[in-house]
Motif scaffolding. Structure first.
Motif, PDB file in Angstrom:
ATOM      1  N   GLY A 123       1.096  -1.347   0.094  1.00 58.54           N
ATOM      2  CA  GLY A 123      -0.281   0.012  -0.093  1.00 58.54           C
ATOM      3  C   GLY A 123       1.053   0.948   0.249  1.00 58.54           C
ATOM      4  N   GLU A 124       1.901   1.208   0.725  1.00 61.00           N
ATOM      5  CA  GLU A 124       2.786   2.504   0.933  1.00 61.00           C
ATOM      6  C   GLU A 124       3.134   2.732  -0.721  1.00 61.00           C
ATOM      7  N   GLU A 125       4.143   1.665  -1.351  1.00 62.35           N
ATOM      8  CA  GLU A 125       4.340   1.727  -2.889  1.00 62.35           C
ATOM      9  C   GLU A 125       3.271   2.455  -3.463  1.00 62.35           C
ATOM     10  N   HIS A 126       2.300   1.780  -3.479  1.00 65.10           N
ATOM     11  CA  HIS A 126       1.615   2.618  -4.237  1.00 65.10           C
ATOM     12  C   HIS A 126       1.829   3.354  -4.266  1.00 65.10           C
ATOM     13  N   LEU A 127       1.522   4.217  -2.824  1.00 64.70           N
ATOM     14  CA  LEU A 127       0.923   6.114  -2.240  1.00 64.70           C
ATOM     15  C   LEU A 127       1.783   6.402  -2.940  1.00 64.70           C
ATOM     16  N   MET A 128       3.250   5.787  -2.344  1.00 65.93           N
ATOM     17  CA  MET A 128       4.464   6.660  -2.729  1.00 65.93           C
ATOM     18  C   MET A 128       4.459   7.348  -4.236  1.00 65.93           C
ATOM     19  N   ASN A 129       4.110   6.026  -5.306  1.00 67.27           N
ATOM     20  CA  ASN A 129       4.114   5.776  -6.591  1.00 67.27           C
ATOM     21  C   ASN A 129       2.972   6.744  -7.244  1.00 67.27           C
ATOM     22  N   CYS A 130       1.927   7.145  -6.840  1.00 68.66           N
ATOM     23  CA  CYS A 130       1.005   8.042  -7.119  1.00 68.66           C
ATOM     24  C   CYS A 130       1.465   9.976  -6.564  1.00 68.66           C
ATOM     25  N   MET A 131       2.263  10.555  -5.177  1.00 67.81           N
ATOM     26  CA  MET A 131       2.824  11.828  -4.783  1.00 67.81           C
ATOM     27  C   MET A 131       3.876  11.389  -5.953  1.00 67.81           C
ATOM     28  N   LYS A 132       4.645  10.658  -6.123  1.00 69.87           N
ATOM     29  CA  LYS A 132       6.114  10.488  -7.514  1.00 69.87           C
ATOM     30  C   LYS A 132       5.390  11.453  -9.011  1.00 69.87           C
ATOM     31  N   LEU A 133       4.020  10.447  -8.885  1.00 67.76           N
ATOM     32  CA  LEU A 133       3.274  11.444 -10.291  1.00 67.76           C
ATOM     33  C   LEU A 133       3.241  12.044 -10.360  1.00 67.76           C
ATOM     34  N   LEU A 134       3.005  12.719  -8.834  1.00 68.09           N
ATOM     35  CA  LEU A 134       2.165  14.137  -8.935  1.00 68.09           C
ATOM     36  C   LEU A 134       2.946  15.310  -9.491  1.00 68.09           C
ATOM     37  N   GLU A 135       3.761  15.278  -8.976  1.00 67.37           N
ATOM     38  CA  GLU A 135       5.288  16.148  -8.890  1.00 67.37           C
ATOM     39  C   GLU A 135       5.537  16.645 -10.098  1.00 67.37           C
TER      40      GLU A 135
END
Length: 632
Positions: A123-135
């Motif tokens: 779950g953390e991995e996917h949420l951090m992927n979201c954060m990176k995409l939003l950059e």
């Protein structure tokens, strides 16, 4: 795949809708032996969407490179829907921003899915992927909700791992994003579910605003929990109150859950002596709980399992709110005592008048300002909340009549709470309610100037607690038995002191008064001794060292037993000598324990000083009585 056709985009939208339905609706029906079945099925659909989006974007990028003259897609993804889906409508930015936000949304939902199925690392991995995409995106009305929601989820994730400060960082950033967006833009933001919706399925501006405000409400709710864990209780209380206000404002709440949260918040306000705020929370809790409907009859509950569960839940939650009302009334009476006590703990009549004069004028104006700041302003319930508030004061009572009004409200809630928390099935809860009832009588007695009437109030306490104390099995309820024994001992002790004060007004004690006085002394001694005996080892040995939680009560009990034995009235010198010798032994035991354990002295300073004094004086009195007896 150069562009996404209408059918391809519709397939993605349908998969997304199905995933949402599986996760939010069907998952509630999953069997106990396969609790995440629907969540897993939803995950597979989200993975398929993610794959479709990535495949399209790879081909889209290749086309873009081949055609530098045109940076935007030439075909629209949905018939009649300009700038939607894979075009420019959702993020208000370049296609890169659109791609990042849509992929980020799917990563977000995958992250939530894994967290809900207890796979936290994934779950953390996917949420951090979201954060990176939003950059890759600038914050805009089309993506600000996703920016905030992913941080909310990361806050929850890290709080669950007891990494509270890390959770605080994500949540405070989410809060700052909301405030900045509302200040600089403020347009109704796109909800992230709209990334995968056809034009005709788009939300209204009003619904967008409502959903976005609830996202922020969740931010505040999670921050309240974080501040509570960080022991920043003032901040936690403020954020909790704001959360409740917003839930009412946007009509996004479960009545029973909201009511319990409001009642719980009231207990925080009470600890701060903010009784107006506490009363408002409790009145709102009672009114909002009423929105959950009437309690089904027993007959209806027997006919339907669902009705039976609903009846049980409604009765329990309303009884819990009643218990919070009891605490409100009890604490109000107890806190009102403190400024009214003289140096021996009695009602200071002169100070009472000073406080009455000081309460008028300025205090009322100050409260009006405070009240406007804490109101749960809901047009449907406002009048009902205010009406319930008027039934009990939020200012300290200054005399018996005012105190009695608070007492009667508390007593009515005692009866309501006992109706659900019966002795059969709720032993601990039932006894705690009885103890609170006893404490209400004790607090009210302080305001009663007539000593005989005050004594009768303490007798009511005995009548409440004594039957329970006799009935309980100390093997299973040792701590509760000790509490009851000590309180009954203290209550009889207070009654003895009151009877002594009444007796001192008489020229001569009659036989009935002596008998009553001795009975109260003996009853107090008996319960103190029961308490002390409960501290013995299974072999009956008195402990050499008392545990910290019973140190003061045990030494006070020894001191009181000593004092009570010296007060017993005996017609014969031999009986008097026997009582005084027992008394001397009690005082000596207090002094000896403190000599053996010097660290105990601080917990019983007054009792130790008096015990030392009596150890010196009592032998002289005993010797005088012996000499007088020998002479006779």
């Amino acid at each position: 795949m150069a562009t996404a056709s209408s059918s391809e985009w519709r397939a993605i939208c349908d998969k997304f809708t199905s995933a949402q339905h599986l996760s939010d609706v069907e998952s509630r029906k999953d069997p106990e032996n396969d609790p995440f079945r629907s969540k897993y099925n939803a995950r597979e659909l989200l993975k398929e969407i993610h794959c479709s989006l990535k495949n399209f974007y790879v081909e889209h990028d290749n086309e873009s490179n081949a055609n530098e003259a045109d940076q935007l897609p030439t075909e629209q993804p949905i018939d009649g829907a300009k700038d939607d889906a894979f075009g420019r409508g959702h993020c208000g930015e370049s296609p890169v921003g659109i791609q990042a936000a849509q992929l980020g949304a799917i990563e977000f939902y995958l992250g939530v899915n894994h967290v809900e199925t207890e796979e936290l690392s994934a779950g953390e991995e996917h949420l951090m992927n979201c954060m990176k995409l939003l950059e890759k995106c600038n914050i805009s009305p089309d993506n600000v909700s996703l920016f905030i929601q992913v941080r909310n989820q990361l806050g929850i994730l890290w709080a669950g791992r007891d990494e509270i400060e890390k959770a605080q960082g994500y949540l405070e950033t989410a809060e700052a994003m909301y405030k900045r967006f509302m200040k600089e833009d403020g347009l109704p933001p796109t909800d992230i579910t709209e990334y995968f919706a056809a034009e005709e399925e788009k939300l209204s501006q009003q619904e967008r605003t409502k959903r976005f405000e609830m996202v922020y409400t969740h931010t505040l709710y999670y921050l309240a929990q974080v501040y509570k864990n960080l022991e920043q209780f003032d901040k936690a209380g403020s954020y909790c109150h704001c959360t409740l206000q917003r839930q009412l404002q946007y009509n996004q709440f479960s009545p029973l859950e909201w009511a319990i949260n409001a009642a719980t918040l009231s207990q925080y306000y009470i600890t701060k002596n903010h009784y107006m705020e506490g009363r408002h929370c409790l009145a709102a809790a009672s009114v909002i709980a009423g929105l959950a409907g009437e309690v089904p009859s027993e007959a209806a509950a027997l006919e339907s399992e669902a009705e039976s569960e609903r009846r049980e839940q409604l009765r329990q939650k309303r009884a819990e709110i009643a218990r919070c009302w009891i605490k409100y009334c009890l604490n109000l009476l107890q806190d009102a005592k403190k400024p009214l006590e003289d140096n021996i703990g009695e009602l200071d009549v002169d100070h009472q008048e000073e406080l009455r004069r000081a309460r008028q004028g300025e205090e009322e104006e100050k409260e009006r300002g405070r009240k406007s700041a804490i109101l749960f302003d809901s047009s449907d319930t406002f009048d009902s909340i205010c009406g319930l508030e008027e039934k009990v004061s939020c200012t300290f009572p200054l005399d018996f009549q005012e105190a009695r009004a608070v007492f009667l409200v508390g007593q009515s809630y005692v009866n309501e709470a006992k109706d659900y928390f019966e002795m059969d099935g709720h032993v601990t809860d039932h006894i705690e309610i009885l103890q609170d009832h006893s404490s209400l009588f004790k607090a009210l007695a302080f305001f009663e100037e007539d000593l005989e009437r005050r004594c009768k109030m303490h007798k009511r306490r005995v009548d409440l607690l004594e039957p329970i104390c006799k009935e309980l099995n100390a093997q299973y309820y040792l701590l509760i038995c000790r509490q009851l024994q000590f309180e009954l001992a203290e209550t009889h002790y207070e009654m003895m002191d009151l009877k002594l004060a009444v007796a001192n007004r008489q020229d001569q004690l009659d036989a009935h008064t002596v008998k009553k006085f001795n009975h109260l002394c003996s009853s107090s001694i008996r319960y103190y001794q029961m308490f002390l005996d409960s501290l013995r080892s299974p072999e009956g040995k008195v402990p050499d060292r008392l545990e910290d939680d019973v140190l003061r009560p045990a030494l006070v009990a020894r001191f009181r037993v000593a004092r009570l034995n010296s007060r017993l009235i005996s017609a014969s010198p031999s009986g008097q000598l026997e009582n005084l010798n027992v008394s001397l032994e009690g005082y000596q035991s207090v002094v000896q324990y403190c000599e053996d354990h010097p660290e105990a002295c601080a917990s019983v300073e007054t009792e130790l000083e008096l015990s030392q004094e009596m150890v010196n004086l009592l032998p002289l009195k005993i010797n005088r009585i012996k000499a007088k007896t020998a002479t006779n």
